[in-house]
Write an enzyme that holds these catalytic residues in place. Structure first.
Site, PDB file in Angstrom:
ATOM      1  N   LYS A   1       3.022  10.178   8.118  1.00 16.45           N
ATOM      2  CA  LYS A   1       2.323   9.832   9.367  1.00 16.45           C
ATOM      3  C   LYS A   1       2.956  10.389  10.653  1.00 16.45           C
ATOM      4  O   LYS A   1       2.593  11.468  11.105  1.00 16.45           O
ATOM      5  CB  LYS A   1       2.160   8.324   9.456  1.00 16.45           C
ATOM      6  CG  LYS A   1       1.141   7.775   8.436  1.00 16.45           C
ATOM      7  CD  LYS A   1       0.909   6.309   8.654  1.00 16.45           C
ATOM      8  CE  LYS A   1      -0.040   5.686   7.636  1.00 16.45           C
ATOM      9  NZ  LYS A   1      -1.452   5.974   7.859  1.00 16.45           N
TER      10      LYS A   1
ATOM     11  N   ASP B   1       9.274   2.621   1.468  1.00 12.97           N
ATOM     12  CA  ASP B   1       8.113   3.363   1.948  1.00 12.97           C
ATOM     13  C   ASP B   1       8.010   3.135   3.458  1.00 12.97           C
ATOM     14  O   ASP B   1       7.507   2.114   3.912  1.00 12.97           O
ATOM     15  CB  ASP B   1       6.848   2.886   1.225  1.00 12.97           C
ATOM     16  CG  ASP B   1       5.612   3.649   1.690  1.00 12.97           C
ATOM     17  OD1 ASP B   1       5.718   4.399   2.682  1.00 12.97           O
ATOM     18  OD2 ASP B   1       4.550   3.479   1.065  1.00 12.97           O
TER      19      ASP B   1
ATOM     20  N   PHE C   1       0.862  -1.190   0.000  1.00 13.77           N
ATOM     21  CA  PHE C   1       0.000   0.000   0.000  1.00 13.77           C
ATOM     22  C   PHE C   1       0.895   1.236   0.000  1.00 13.77           C
ATOM     23  O   PHE C   1       1.726   1.400   0.880  1.00 13.77           O
ATOM     24  CB  PHE C   1      -0.936   0.041   1.223  1.00 13.77           C
ATOM     25  CG  PHE C   1      -1.907   1.189   1.129  1.00 13.77           C
ATOM     26  CD1 PHE C   1      -3.098   1.057   0.434  1.00 13.77           C
ATOM     27  CD2 PHE C   1      -1.610   2.420   1.707  1.00 13.77           C
ATOM     28  CE1 PHE C   1      -3.981   2.137   0.311  1.00 13.77           C
ATOM     29  CE2 PHE C   1      -2.487   3.487   1.585  1.00 13.77           C
ATOM     30  CZ  PHE C   1      -3.671   3.346   0.893  1.00 13.77           C
TER      31      PHE C   1
HETATM   32  N1  PLP Z   1       2.402   4.383   2.408  1.00 13.00           N
HETATM   33  C1  PLP Z   1       2.099   3.618   3.458  1.00 13.00           C
HETATM   34  C2  PLP Z   1       3.031   2.506   3.849  1.00 13.00           C
HETATM   35  C3  PLP Z   1       0.929   3.852   4.183  1.00 13.00           C
HETATM   36  O1  PLP Z   1       0.638   3.075   5.231  1.00 13.00           O
HETATM   37  C4  PLP Z   1       0.087   4.914   3.786  1.00 13.00           C
HETATM   38  C5  PLP Z   1      -1.167   5.160   4.493  1.00 13.00           C
HETATM   39  O2  PLP Z   1      -1.715   4.341   5.182  1.00 13.00           O
HETATM   40  C6  PLP Z   1       0.441   5.691   2.683  1.00 13.00           C
HETATM   41  C7  PLP Z   1       1.622   5.401   2.024  1.00 13.00           C
HETATM   42  C8  PLP Z   1      -0.414   6.826   2.229  1.00 13.00           C
HETATM   43  O3  PLP Z   1      -0.291   7.899   3.121  1.00 13.00           O
HETATM   44  P1  PLP Z   1      -1.341   9.103   3.086  1.00 13.00           P
HETATM   45  O4  PLP Z   1      -2.657   8.560   3.534  1.00 13.00           O
HETATM   46  O5  PLP Z   1      -0.742  10.113   4.039  1.00 13.00           O
HETATM   47  O6  PLP Z   1      -1.397   9.606   1.698  1.00 13.00           O
END
Ligand code: PLP
Length: 392
Positions: A243, A214, A128
Site C-alpha cells: 500500500k 502483515d 485480512f
Molecule cells: N494485507 C492487509 C493487511 C491488507 O489490508 C490488504 C489489503 O487491503 C492486503 C494484505 C492485500 O493487499 P493487496 O490488495 O495489495 O493484494
C-alpha cells in the site's frame, strides 16, 4: 461505464480526473476531501511533487530490468527500509497479497528446512491478508473465501488480541509461525491490547516460531511509526509491506530479520516485476519525503486531533460503540450496519469507507493539515449524527 469490465467491484458512481494533496477532483467538476487514500495507499497525498519527480526522472532512464541482473535502486531501497525498520533483508514484489504469499511460503520452507513437512501457521480471527489462494486461506472472511475452495491447508485460527490463545498452542506439533496484523484493517480497525505483540514475540521465541507481521495497511507511517510494531519496540522475523510504500506505484516488500533472511535461496521464489527500477525510485522518494517532512510525528499529532474531535462530537451518542485509532488509522464503530454512510459522505464531498459492516474507517494522508482535519470532522460528524437519529 464499459460493459467489458468484469464485475468484481461494486463501484460508486464517480470518477476522478486528478488529485492534489488530500483532495481529489471529480469528473463532475466537484472536489472531494480524500479521507481514505485509496484504502491506505496515497499516504503522501495525491500528486506529491517529490514522488512525481522521482517517477518522471526514472521513467526517462529505465523502467524495467530483470532480477537476474544487479538493480542498484532495489539495493538502495532494501538498505533504507532495513535501516528504518531494524530488519535485515528485503525481497520485493508487487502487491500486499503477493507479500503475504511470500511470507506464507517462507514460513513453510523454514519448517521444511527443519524437517517439518506439514507446517502450520497460526492466524487470527478477523484477519485480512489478500485474495491469492494462500493469503485467502490465511484470511478469516468466509465471504471472501466462499466459492474458491479447496484452499491450502496448514492454518490454525485463534481470536485476535488474545496472546493466551496463541500460548495455548505452544508445543503443538508442526507450528512454524504466527502471522498477524499489528492493527487489523479490513477486519474493523481492531487495535489489540497493549503488550500483545510483545507477548507474541516472547511466545515465538520460546517455541522457535517466526513472528510474521502483515503491515500492508499499518506500515509506512500510517500509525505514526514506520511500522506499527515499533509502538511496542519489538523486532519481528518477517514483515509484509505494500500500500503506502509506493504512494500509488505498485510496489510491495517482504522484510526479514535473523534466520528468516536465509530461507529463500536462488530459484526458490521470484517475481518478474518485483522491485523494478521505477517502483524502487518511487518507494525511495516516499521514504525520503516522509522523513524530510517529519510525517510520522505529524500522523501522531493529526491523529490525536481527529480522535479528540470525534470523541467530543460523537463519543456520547447512543449508537456509537467506540472511537479508536492509532496515528491516522482511525475508526468510529457503530452499533448497526452503516454502509450507506459512504454514499452520503460522497454526496457531501468526502471520501470515507465502511468496513466490517458497522465501522466507519478513516485513512487520511499523513500530510493532512489541521484545517483539513477540521473540515473532515465538520463533514463527517453531522452525517453520523443524522444517520443514527434517522435509524433510531
Ligand atoms: N494485507 C492487509 C493487511 C491488507 O489490508 C490488504 C489489503 O487491503 C492486503 C494484505 C492485500 O493487499 P493487496 O490488495 O495489495 O493484494
Amino acid at each position: 461505464m464499459s460493459t467489458h469490465l468484469i464485475g468484481n467491484y461494486k463501484r460508486l458512481d464517480i470518477a476522478f480526473t486528478h488529485g492534489e494533496g488530500a483532495w481529489l477532483f471529480g469528473a463532475d467538476g466537484r472536489r472531494y476531501l480524500d479521507a481514505l487514500c485509496g484504502i491506505g495507499v496515497t499516504n503522501l497525498g495525491h500528486n506529491h511533487p517529490g514522488v512525481t519527480a522521482a517517477i518522471q526522472a526514472q521513467a526517462g532512464k529505465l523502467l524495467h530490468c530483470s532480477n537476474i541482473y544487479q538493480i542498484d535502486l532495489q539495493a538502495k531501497l532494501a538498505d533504507r527500509l532495513c535501516e528504518l525498520t531494524h530488519m535485515d533483508a528485503a525481497l520485493f514484489v508487487n502487491s500486499g497479497a503477493e507479500a503475504n504469499e511470500a511470507a506464507i511460503k517462507l514460513a513453510r520452507k523454514f519448517g521444511h528446512d527443519r524437517g517439518i513437512n506439514a507446517p502450520q501457521i497460526i492466524v487470527m480471527e478477523g484477519a485480512f491478508h489478500g485474495r491469492t489462494l494462500g493469503a485467502l486461506a490465511a484470511t478469516a472472511s468466509t465471504t471472501a473465501q466462499s466459492g474458491f475452495g479447496p484452499l491450502p491447508e496448514g492454518f490454525l485460527r485463534v481470536p485476535y488480541g488474545d496472546a493466551d490463545a496463541v500460548a495455548q498452542l505452544s508445543n503443538t506439533d508442526n507450528v512454524v509461525a504466527v502471522h498477524v496484523e499489528p492493527v487489523q484493517g479490513e477486519g474493523g480497525v481492531n487495535i489489540p491490547p497493549a503488550g500483545y505483540l510483545r507477548a507474541l514475540r516472547k511466545i515465538c521465541n520460546e517455541n522457535g516460531w517466526l513472528l510474521m507481521l502483515d503491515e500492508v495497511q499499518s506500515g509506512i507511517g500510517r500509525t505514526g511509526k514506520w511500522l506499527a510494531c515499533q509502538h511496542e519496540n519489538i523486532t519481528p522475523d518477517v514483515v509484509c509491506l505494500a500500500k503506502g510504500l509506493g504512494n500509488g506505484m505498485p510496489v510491495a516488500a517482504l522484510l526479514t530479520h535473523g534466520p528468516a533472511a536465509q530461507v529463500f535461496t536462488p530459484g526458490t521464489h521470484g517475481s518478474t516485476f518485483g522491485g523494478n527500477p521505477l517502483a524502487c525510485a518511487a518507494a525511495l522518494a516516499v521514504l525520503e519525503n516522509i522523513d524530510a517532512n517529519d510525517l510520522l510525528t505529524a500522523a501522531g499529532k493529526i491523529g490525536a486531533q481527529l480522535i479528540a474531535g470525534l470523541q467530543s462530537r460523537l463519543g456520547a451518542l447512543a449508537g456509537v460503540r467506540e472511537i479508536r485509532g492509532l496515528g491516522l488509522m482511525l475508526a468510529v464503530e457503530l452499533d448497526r450496519p452503516c454502509g450507506e454512510l459512504v454514499q452520503q459522505a460522497l454526496d457531501k464531498g468526502l471520501l470515507i469507507n465502511v468496513t466490517a459492516g458497522n465501522v466507519v474507517r478513516l485513512l487520511p494522508p499523513l500530510t493532512l493539515t489541521e484545517s483539513e482535519a477540521g473540515l473532515l470532522l465538520d463533514g463527517l460528524c453531522p452525517l453520523i449524527e443524522n444517520f443514527l437519529k434517522e435509524e433510531a
